[in-house]
Design a protein around this motif. Sequence first.
Motif: not given
Length: 100
Positions: A21, A53, A56-57, A60
Amino acid sequence: PILAIDREGKVVPRATAIGRKRVILALLDAMAEDMGCVPETVRFGIIHVGIPEIVSEVRELLVARYGEVEILTAPVTPVLATHIGIGAWGLSYMVEDLPR
């Protein structure tokens, strides 16, 4: 490490971060700094090596910052993947008009 390719085509260090993140946010901040201000029309590209994956992170967060924008995605080619390894990913952008 977060790396960028400058206008001369050289790889330059931009930032460091630990944790997925934090890395994504640091990369988006560095990209926003490079853009200078929010353009009217911008499109993005997300590439990855074996971690779909991440798309998508990152998508967004891009939509949260820039609204509904075109985002192209693809796995990296095998030749490039051999050199950068599984888990690597990248983000590119193309400004198509004058900034707001």
